[in-house]
Enzyme design. Structure first.
Site, PDB file in Angstrom:
ATOM      1  N   ASP A   1       0.844  -1.198   0.000  1.00 55.37           N
ATOM      2  CA  ASP A   1       0.000   0.000   0.000  1.00 55.37           C
ATOM      3  C   ASP A   1       0.880   1.250   0.000  1.00 55.37           C
ATOM      4  OD1 ASP A   1      -2.334  -1.439   0.058  1.00 55.37           O
ATOM      5  OD2 ASP A   1      -2.840  -0.991   2.141  1.00 55.37           O
TER       6      ASP A   1
ATOM      7  N   ARG B   1      -1.417  -0.697  -8.473  1.00 57.72           N
ATOM      8  CA  ARG B   1      -2.750  -0.168  -8.153  1.00 57.72           C
ATOM      9  C   ARG B   1      -2.686   1.352  -8.175  1.00 57.72           C
ATOM     10  NH1 ARG B   1      -4.056  -0.994  -2.301  1.00 57.72           N
ATOM     11  NH2 ARG B   1      -4.200  -3.176  -2.866  1.00 57.72           N
TER      12      ARG B   1
HETATM   13  C1  LIG Z   1      -8.840  -1.051  -3.435  1.00 56.32           C
HETATM   14  C2  LIG Z   1      -8.379   0.258  -2.880  1.00 56.32           C
HETATM   15  C3  LIG Z   1      -7.143   0.348  -2.287  1.00 56.32           C
HETATM   16  C4  LIG Z   1      -6.682   1.570  -1.787  1.00 56.32           C
HETATM   17  N1  LIG Z   1      -5.390   1.676  -1.337  1.00 56.32           N
HETATM   18  C5  LIG Z   1      -4.916   2.902  -1.000  1.00 56.32           C
HETATM   19  C6  LIG Z   1      -3.547   3.089  -0.681  1.00 56.32           C
HETATM   20  O1  LIG Z   1      -2.742   2.154  -0.675  1.00 56.32           O
HETATM   21  N2  LIG Z   1      -3.130   4.349  -0.374  1.00 56.32           N
HETATM   22  C7  LIG Z   1      -3.989   5.424  -0.366  1.00 56.32           C
HETATM   23  O2  LIG Z   1      -3.543   6.544  -0.118  1.00 56.32           O
HETATM   24  N3  LIG Z   1      -5.285   5.259  -0.657  1.00 56.32           N
HETATM   25  C8  LIG Z   1      -5.778   4.036  -0.962  1.00 56.32           C
HETATM   26  N4  LIG Z   1      -7.097   3.902  -1.286  1.00 56.32           N
HETATM   27  C9  LIG Z   1      -8.053   5.003  -1.025  1.00 56.32           C
HETATM   28  C10 LIG Z   1      -8.105   5.989  -2.171  1.00 56.32           C
HETATM   29  O3  LIG Z   1      -6.924   6.749  -2.202  1.00 56.32           O
HETATM   30  C11 LIG Z   1      -9.308   6.945  -2.023  1.00 56.32           C
HETATM   31  O4  LIG Z   1      -9.192   7.672  -0.834  1.00 56.32           O
HETATM   32  C12 LIG Z   1     -10.657   6.255  -2.024  1.00 56.32           C
HETATM   33  O5  LIG Z   1     -10.691   5.199  -2.931  1.00 56.32           O
HETATM   34  C13 LIG Z   1     -11.773   7.237  -2.419  1.00 56.32           C
HETATM   35  O6  LIG Z   1     -11.585   7.674  -3.727  1.00 56.32           O
HETATM   36  P1  LIG Z   1     -12.465   7.193  -4.987  1.00 56.32           P
HETATM   37  O7  LIG Z   1     -11.551   6.944  -6.114  1.00 56.32           O
HETATM   38  O8  LIG Z   1     -13.325   6.077  -4.589  1.00 56.32           O
HETATM   39  O9  LIG Z   1     -13.298   8.478  -5.401  1.00 56.32           O
HETATM   40  P2  LIG Z   1     -14.248   9.447  -4.587  1.00 56.32           P
HETATM   41  O10 LIG Z   1     -14.500  10.589  -5.495  1.00 56.32           O
HETATM   42  O11 LIG Z   1     -13.693   9.735  -3.236  1.00 56.32           O
HETATM   43  O12 LIG Z   1     -15.550   8.582  -4.401  1.00 56.32           O
HETATM   44  C14 LIG Z   1     -16.420   8.251  -5.476  1.00 56.32           C
HETATM   45  C15 LIG Z   1     -17.702   7.707  -4.873  1.00 56.32           C
HETATM   46  O13 LIG Z   1     -17.426   6.478  -4.163  1.00 56.32           O
HETATM   47  C16 LIG Z   1     -18.141   6.436  -2.939  1.00 56.32           C
HETATM   48  N5  LIG Z   1     -17.191   6.480  -1.813  1.00 56.32           N
HETATM   49  C17 LIG Z   1     -15.862   6.736  -1.871  1.00 56.32           C
HETATM   50  N6  LIG Z   1     -15.307   6.647  -0.641  1.00 56.32           N
HETATM   51  C18 LIG Z   1     -16.327   6.352   0.200  1.00 56.32           C
HETATM   52  C19 LIG Z   1     -16.390   6.130   1.606  1.00 56.32           C
HETATM   53  N7  LIG Z   1     -15.316   6.167   2.378  1.00 56.32           N
HETATM   54  N8  LIG Z   1     -17.586   5.835   2.152  1.00 56.32           N
HETATM   55  C20 LIG Z   1     -18.708   5.755   1.394  1.00 56.32           C
HETATM   56  N9  LIG Z   1     -18.705   5.958   0.052  1.00 56.32           N
HETATM   57  C21 LIG Z   1     -17.530   6.249  -0.534  1.00 56.32           C
HETATM   58  C22 LIG Z   1     -19.053   7.635  -2.944  1.00 56.32           C
HETATM   59  O14 LIG Z   1     -20.255   7.252  -3.535  1.00 56.32           O
HETATM   60  C23 LIG Z   1     -18.308   8.629  -3.815  1.00 56.32           C
HETATM   61  O15 LIG Z   1     -19.153   9.576  -4.383  1.00 56.32           O
HETATM   62  C24 LIG Z   1      -7.547   2.700  -1.817  1.00 56.32           C
HETATM   63  C25 LIG Z   1      -8.803   2.601  -2.414  1.00 56.32           C
HETATM   64  C26 LIG Z   1      -9.226   1.412  -2.951  1.00 56.32           C
HETATM   65  C27 LIG Z   1     -10.568   1.358  -3.611  1.00 56.32           C
END
Ligand SMILES: Cc1cc2nc3c(=O)[nH]c(=O)nc-3n(C[C@H](O)[C@H](O)[C@H](O)COP(=O)(O)OP(=O)(O)OC[C@H]3O[C@@H](n4cnc5c(N)ncnc54)[C@H](O)[C@@H]3O)c2cc1C
Length: 308
Positions: free
Chosen positions: A134, A184
């Protein structure tokens, strides 16, 4: 504006004690954390597999303060891998690890984290699966990428994460795409200063698309970590243009978030992997989920009030 405040609170010990003891916390945490023990997470993995989903398993925990905790983190993953052996899921169940939990921030932490993660990567390879490193806050990334490169000499399937919000990420994407790595791409979940990261959501989304192009046109295996419907649609279009078959990239989403979308993408024939976090040290992970969607905080506060 609430997001950065919640992220700052995720570093506070006082807040950790308050949130952990609050009535109603358990119920809200359970949405994002699949269980506290290996025994509790195994049925969740089996259920996902039965639905055609893959998983990446995260034993929650970070920012540890002693070497003993770092060894305990390694052992928790080894215990998990031992249990996965019996499920025979191979690469359909992989692991995600945070190097901070393996001792990266302690004295001599780079070597310590490498020494602790290596046996986990070896054990994963023995049961036909792999590990993804990560991405944590930007100060840890040079060490993470160096450990990734080192592990890939013996275990080329070892993956890593890059964050679209960082200015450095397009360069990292080019390097990793050329080396054929599993990568990722995510937006990024930490509180980063304007000197190293885009602050504006639209800028982050644009950067995400630029990185997607690099990864999908490159030699590696892209893992698209996002719940954002627009980015998922853009990925499908860019993958098609790059001539990628459905099994030449995958989508990844977090356990408890947009679960119906996990099933929809899997039903369309996509590889869909659910990042499944479990364990007792859930505070940092949970607070980042609150920060991503402040509506979650509202729900959390309401649940505390109703329980009182
Ligand atoms: C598989 C995976 C691994 C990850 N690993 C890392 C990592 O190693 N390092 C790191 O910094 N970040 C990591 N993240 C988190 C990432 O950086 C984002 O903070 C997170 O994915 C929210 O961004 P989004 O792309 O979903 O878009 P957003 O614009 O934040 O969300 C899009 C939509 O998804 C839904 N959504 C998103 N988050 C939430 C929530 N918490 N609760 C409820 N609904 C939500 C909502 O409907 C929102 O409108 C990971 C995310 C995923 C999916």
């Amino acid at each position: 504006m609430l997001g950065p405040v919640i992220l700052a609170a995720s570093r506070s010990d006082r807040m950790r004690r308050f949130v952990s003891a609050a009535p109603g916390t358990k119920q809200v945490v359970a949405r994002f954390i699949a269980g506290e023990t290996v025994d509790q997470v195994v049925p969740v993995i089996e259920d996902a597999a039965a639905k055609g989903l893959e998983v990446t398993l995260d034993v929650v925990g970070e920012d540890i303060t002693t070497r003993e905790q770092a060894f305990a983190a390694r052992d928790a993953y080894l215990e998990l891998i031992d249990r996965l052996k019996g499920l025979e899921l191979g690469a359909r169940a992989e692991m995600s690890v945070k190097l901070s939990m393996f001792g990266q921030a302690l004295e001599g932490g780079h070597e310590l984290a490498l020494a602790n993660v290596r046996p986990v990567v070896e054990a994963a390879a023995e049961i036909g699966t792999t590990v993804t490193l990560d991405a944590e806050d930007h100060t840890t990334l040079d060490s993470m990428f160096a450990i990734h490169e080192e592990l890939r000499k013996d275990f080329p399937q070892t993956g890593c994460v890059i964050q679209a919000y960082l200015f450095r990420t397009e360069d990292d994407a080019r390097r990793l795409a050329a080396s054929g790595s599993r990568v990722r791409i995510v937006k990024g979940a930490y509180k980063e200063p304007a000197s190293v990261a885009y602050q504006d959501k639209a800028e982050i989304d644009k950067a995400y698309v630029r990185v997607l192009k690099i990864l999908l046109e490159g030699e590696g295996y892209p893992m698209i970590g996002s719940h954002d419907p627009r980015l998922i649609a853009v990925t499908q279009e860019l993958a098609r243009r790059a001539g990628r078959k459905l099994d030449e990239y995958e989508f990844q989403m977090l356990y408890g978030i947009r679960s119906e979308e996990h099933l929809r993408l899997a039903a369309e024939g996509h590889r869909m992997r659910v990042y499944t976090a479990y364990g007792t040290d859930w505070y940092g992970y949970f607070m980042r989920r609150l920060a991503e969607k402040p509506a979650n905080l509202l729900f959390f506060v309401r649940s505390m009030i109703t329980k009182n």
